[in-house]
Design a protein around this motif. Structure first.
Motif, mmCIF file in Angstrom:
data_model
loop_
_atom_site.group_PDB
_atom_site.id
_atom_site.type_symbol
_atom_site.label_atom_id
_atom_site.label_comp_id
_atom_site.label_asym_id
_atom_site.label_seq_id
_atom_site.Cartn_x
_atom_site.Cartn_y
_atom_site.Cartn_z
ATOM 1 N N THR A 90 0.819 -1.222 0.000
ATOM 2 C CA THR A 90 0.000 0.000 0.000
ATOM 3 C C THR A 90 0.847 1.264 0.000
ATOM 4 N N SER A 91 2.128 1.169 -0.350
ATOM 5 C CA SER A 91 2.983 2.357 -0.345
ATOM 6 C C SER A 91 4.125 2.185 -1.327
ATOM 7 N N ALA A 92 4.769 3.307 -1.657
ATOM 8 C CA ALA A 92 5.927 3.303 -2.548
ATOM 9 C C ALA A 92 6.664 4.624 -2.363
ATOM 10 N N THR A 93 7.943 4.642 -2.750
ATOM 11 C CA THR A 93 8.741 5.869 -2.706
ATOM 12 C C THR A 93 8.912 6.382 -4.127
ATOM 13 N N VAL A 94 8.390 7.591 -4.397
ATOM 14 C CA VAL A 94 8.524 8.207 -5.716
ATOM 15 C C VAL A 94 9.734 9.135 -5.691
ATOM 16 N N ARG A 95 10.407 9.248 -6.847
ATOM 17 C CA ARG A 95 11.669 9.984 -6.882
ATOM 18 C C ARG A 95 11.748 10.845 -8.136
ATOM 19 N N GLY A 96 12.602 11.845 -8.062
ATOM 20 C CA GLY A 96 12.846 12.688 -9.225
ATOM 21 C C GLY A 96 13.762 13.829 -8.883
ATOM 22 N N SER A 97 14.011 14.703 -9.836
ATOM 23 C CA SER A 97 14.894 15.848 -9.630
ATOM 24 C C SER A 97 14.383 17.030 -10.429
ATOM 25 N N ALA A 98 14.734 18.215 -9.981
ATOM 26 C CA ALA A 98 14.322 19.442 -10.662
ATOM 27 C C ALA A 98 15.468 20.434 -10.639
ATOM 28 N N MET A 99 15.748 21.038 -11.785
ATOM 29 C CA MET A 99 16.753 22.093 -11.894
ATOM 30 C C MET A 99 16.021 23.370 -12.304
ATOM 31 N N ALA A 153 17.372 17.005 -5.673
ATOM 32 C CA ALA A 153 16.808 15.670 -5.864
ATOM 33 C C ALA A 153 15.746 15.446 -4.800
ATOM 34 N N TYR A 154 14.686 14.742 -5.178
ATOM 35 C CA TYR A 154 13.563 14.552 -4.264
ATOM 36 C C TYR A 154 13.155 13.081 -4.231
ATOM 37 N N GLU A 155 12.741 12.649 -3.082
ATOM 38 C CA GLU A 155 12.072 11.369 -2.959
ATOM 39 C C GLU A 155 11.098 11.461 -1.795
ATOM 40 N N ARG A 156 9.933 10.850 -1.979
ATOM 41 C CA ARG A 156 8.893 10.943 -0.960
ATOM 42 C C ARG A 156 8.085 9.652 -0.947
ATOM 43 N N ARG A 157 7.799 9.183 0.226
ATOM 44 C CA ARG A 157 6.997 7.970 0.371
ATOM 45 C C ARG A 157 5.515 8.346 0.328
ATOM 46 N N VAL A 158 4.768 7.692 -0.531
ATOM 47 C CA VAL A 158 3.319 7.887 -0.596
ATOM 48 C C VAL A 158 2.652 6.617 -0.085
ATOM 49 N N SER A 159 1.620 6.789 0.697
ATOM 50 C CA SER A 159 0.979 5.641 1.349
ATOM 51 C C SER A 159 -0.522 5.638 1.086
ATOM 52 N N ASN A 160 -1.218 4.723 1.737
ATOM 53 C CA ASN A 160 -2.666 4.540 1.567
ATOM 54 C C ASN A 160 -3.025 4.238 0.114
ATOM 55 N N LEU A 161 -2.151 3.517 -0.585
ATOM 56 C CA LEU A 161 -2.415 3.146 -1.966
ATOM 57 C C LEU A 161 -3.239 1.863 -2.021
ATOM 58 N N ALA A 162 -3.828 1.612 -3.181
ATOM 59 C CA ALA A 162 -4.598 0.382 -3.377
ATOM 60 C C ALA A 162 -3.641 -0.776 -3.656
ATOM 61 N N LYS A 163 -3.956 -1.933 -3.126
ATOM 62 C CA LYS A 163 -3.097 -3.102 -3.316
ATOM 63 C C LYS A 163 -3.142 -3.604 -4.765
ATOM 64 N N ASP A 164 -2.024 -4.201 -5.187
ATOM 65 C CA ASP A 164 -1.948 -4.879 -6.479
ATOM 66 C C ASP A 164 -2.500 -4.008 -7.611
ATOM 67 N N THR A 165 -2.060 -2.747 -7.626
ATOM 68 C CA THR A 165 -2.593 -1.765 -8.575
ATOM 69 C C THR A 165 -1.458 -1.026 -9.269
ATOM 70 N N GLN A 166 -1.608 -0.790 -10.567
ATOM 71 C CA GLN A 166 -0.609 -0.013 -11.300
ATOM 72 C C GLN A 166 -0.874 1.472 -11.111
ATOM 73 N N TYR A 167 0.160 2.189 -10.670
ATOM 74 C CA TYR A 167 0.081 3.630 -10.466
ATOM 75 C C TYR A 167 0.968 4.344 -11.482
ATOM 76 N N TYR A 168 0.577 5.578 -11.812
ATOM 77 C CA TYR A 168 1.339 6.458 -12.694
ATOM 78 C C TYR A 168 1.748 7.690 -11.898
ATOM 79 N N PHE A 169 2.960 8.202 -12.154
ATOM 80 C CA PHE A 169 3.379 9.411 -11.443
ATOM 81 C C PHE A 169 4.389 10.175 -12.280
ATOM 82 N N LYS A 170 4.473 11.481 -11.987
ATOM 83 C CA LYS A 170 5.465 12.322 -12.651
ATOM 84 C C LYS A 170 5.818 13.494 -11.736
ATOM 85 N N ILE A 171 7.102 13.885 -11.795
ATOM 86 C CA ILE A 171 7.593 15.026 -11.028
ATOM 87 C C ILE A 171 7.451 16.273 -11.894
ATOM 88 N N CYS A 172 6.977 17.365 -11.300
ATOM 89 C CA CYS A 172 6.759 18.612 -12.034
ATOM 90 C C CYS A 172 7.217 19.795 -11.194
#
Length: 453
Positions: A90-99, A153-172
Motif C-alpha cells: 500500500t505504499s511506494a517511494t517516488v523519486r525525481g529531480s528538478a533544476m 533531488a527529491y524522494e517521498r513515500r506515498v501511502s494509503n495506496l490500493a493493493k496490487d494496482t498499477q500507479y502512474y506518477f510524474k515530477i513537475c
C-alpha cells in the motif's frame, strides 16, 4: 573576439546536445552553479549508483567546452522523473529531480494515481493557487518543495495506496515566467505496481467503507451531498446513493441487494444514483440532486459495491432531510410609514414582511433626489445603490430579517427648509427567469417632508 566565438560555440554545442539529463542527487540543500572549477575531478562511482544531477551538469560543460560567466537565463527549468522504489502493498517511494536554473521559488510537486489520463490532466492544469487537497487515488498532488531554487533531488513515500494496482506518477515544477505568468514543466510519466498480497485469507479482508456528510444547499427541489469512499481490500468499487420517501425501502437496500444493478427503483419511494465506477483506494465525491418535491421528507444512505477476495455491498446509516416547503409565489413587501420632523432632524418609520423568504436586508432610502429614490428598485440590491450626500442616502436597519418587523430611524444634519423624500425597502434572494439565485428589491411608496429652520 576569440571569447565571443567561444561563447557562441558553447551555446551551439549545448543546444545540439538536447539539454542536460537530470539524475538523482544525494539529498542536499546546496544549489548547482555554472562556475565550478574545471580542474575538479569527477568523483568515482559504482556501477549501481546513478550520476548525480550536479555532476552530470558539470560533465555537460566539459563536453561542450566550459566558458566562465555564461548566463543560462533563457533556459527553462529541467525536470526528471526517476523510477519508484521501496514498493510495498500500500505504499511506494517516488523519486525525481528538478533544476530551476535561474528561476526562483518554484513549487516542485508529484502527481500520482492509478488513472493515467487524470494524472496527465492534473499535471498539465496544475496551479498551486487552485488545486485543493484530495484523497482521490485516481489522481492527486503532493507538494515536495514550495520554494525550490537551483537543483535538487527529491524522494517521498506515498501511502494509503490500493493493493496490487498499477500507479502512474510524474515530477513537475511550477514557476513564474519572465512575463509574470505561471507555467509548469514536468518530467516523463513513470509507473509502478503495488506488491500483490500473497496468502491472504478471507479472515484478513478489510471491507470498504463509505461515509456521507449531511446534505447542503437544500432548496424546495434540490440538495447537495458529499462524502468519501475507502475501498481498503476491495476493488472495482461502485459507490451510489439511494433515496426516497420510503424509509423501509431505503433501509432494505443493504439487506436485499449485493450489487448496484440489483436495486430496483420505485418511483418517489426509492431512487438510486451511481456516483462512480471501477474505484480502488480512496475517493472523495460530491453529488447534486434535483427534481425533489417541495416540503417533502426524504430518507437516504450511501452504499458501495465491491469485488476482490470477497465481493458484496456495504452501506452507511439511514438518515433524512426535508426540502424547503416555503411558498415562493408570495414575494416580500415593504411599507413606508410616517415621519416626524423637528428642525433639521426627522424620524422616519416603516415595516417589511419577508413572507416565506429568509435573510432579508431591510433599509431606508432618503434624500432630495426624488427620481433617484424612486429608481432604487432597478439597482437590484442594497450594495448597488450609490449614495450622493444630500441627494440620496441608504441606511440599513436589519441585515438578517426573517418574518415581519417594524423600524424607526432618526436622521439628522438635514438642510434647513428643504424638501426630502424617503421610502422603506427590503432586499431578498430568489431565482431569476433562468433559474439562477440573485437579489431583488421591493420598496414601499415614496413619501415627502420638509425640514424645519
Amino acid at each position: 573576439m576569440p571569447l565571443a566565438i567561444a561563447v557562441i560555440g558553447f551555446l551551439v554545442l549545448l543546444g545540439l546536445s538536447g539539454g542536460i539529463e537530470g539524475g538523482l542527487a544525494p539529498q542536499s540543500n546546496a544549489s548547482t552553479t555554472v562556475e565550478r572549477e574545471v580542474s575538479r575531478s569527477t568523483p568515482a562511482r559504482s556501477n549501481n549508483e546513478r550520476t548525480s544531477l550536479s555532476d552530470r551538469f558539470d560533465n555537460q560543460f566539459r563536453r561542450s567546452g566550459e566558458v566562465q560567466g555564461v548566463s543560462l537565463d533563457t533556459r527553462l527549468p529541467s525536470v526528471e522523473t526517476l523510477a519508484a522504489r521501496n514498493l510495498e502493498s500500500t505504499s511506494a517511494t517516488v523519486r525525481g529531480s528538478a533544476m530551476l536554473r535561474t528561476y526562483k521559488d518554484g513549487v516542485v510537486f508529484v502527481v500520482y494515481g492509478y488513472n493515467e489520463g487524470r494524472v496527465e490532466l492534473l499535471a498539465k492544469n496544475y496551479r498551486s493557487t487552485n488545486v485543493a487537497p484530495t484523497t482521490d487515488d485516481r489522481a492527486q498532488v503532493l507538494i515536495l518543495d514550495r520554494r525550490a531554487n537551483g537543483s535538487e533531488a527529491y524522494e517521498r513515500r506515498v501511502s494509503n495506496l490500493a493493493k496490487d494496482t498499477q500507479y502512474y506518477f510524474k515530477i513537475c515544477t511550477e514557476y513564474q515566467t519572465l512575463a509574470g505568468t505561471k507555467a509548469v514543466t514536468c518530467g516523463s510519466t513513470k509507473t509502478f505496481v503495488t506488491n500483490p498480497t500473497f496468502s491472504v485469507s478471507n479472515d484478513s479482508f478489510r471491507t470498504p467503507r463509505i461515509s456521507l456528510r449531511a446534505p447542503l444547499n437544500i432548496t424546495d427541489s434540490e440538495a447537495s451531498f458529499s462524502g468519501q469512499v475507502t475501498m481498503n481490500d476491495g476493488v472495482d468499487g461502485i459507490p451510489f446513493l439511494v433515496y426516497g420517501e420510503s424509509e423501509s425501502l431505503v433501509r432494505a437496500v443493504s439487506e436485499n441487494n449485493r450489487t448496484f444493478s440489483s436495486v430496483r427503483e420505485d418511483d418517489e419511494e426509492l431512487q438510486k444514483v451511481r456516483i462512480a465506477t471501477g474505484l480502488r483506494g480512496q475517493y472523495e465525491f460530491t453529488l447534486p440532486l434535483d427534481g425533489l418535491d417541495n416540503g417533502q421528507q426524504y430518507f437516504y444512505r450511501a452504499c458501495v459495491e465491491y469485488d476482490g477476495e470477497r465481493d458484496g455491498l456495504v452501506c452507511d446509516s439511514v438518515r433524512n432531510f426535508v426540502t424547503d416547503g416555503r411558498d415562493r409565489s408570495n414575494k416580500p413587501t415593504a411599507t413606508t410609514g410616517t415621519v416626524t420632523v423637528s428642525g433639521t432632524r426627522a424620524t422616519i418609520t416603516g415595516s417589511a414582511d419577508m413572507e416565506d423568504f429568509f435573510d432579508g436586508v431591510a433599509f431606508f432610502v432618503y434624500g432630495t433626489d426624488r427620481a433617484g429614490i424612486e429608481g432604487v428598485v432597478e439597482r437590484g440590491s442594497f450594495a448597488r445603490i450609490s449614495q450622493s450626500i444630500d441627494r440620496l442616502q441608504r441606511v440599513s436597519v436589519d441585515d438578517d430579517l426573517d418574518g415581519r418587523d417594524s423600524f424607526t430611524r432618526t436622521i439628522s444634519d438635514l438642510l434647513p427648509g428643504t424638501t426630502y423624500h424617503y421610502r422603506m425597502c427590503v432586499q431578498y434572494e430568489d431565482q431569476d427567469d433562468r433559474g439562477r439565485d440573485t437579489f431583488f428589491l421591493r420598496c414601499g411608496t415614496t413619501q415627502t417632508f420638509t425640514s424645519g429652520q
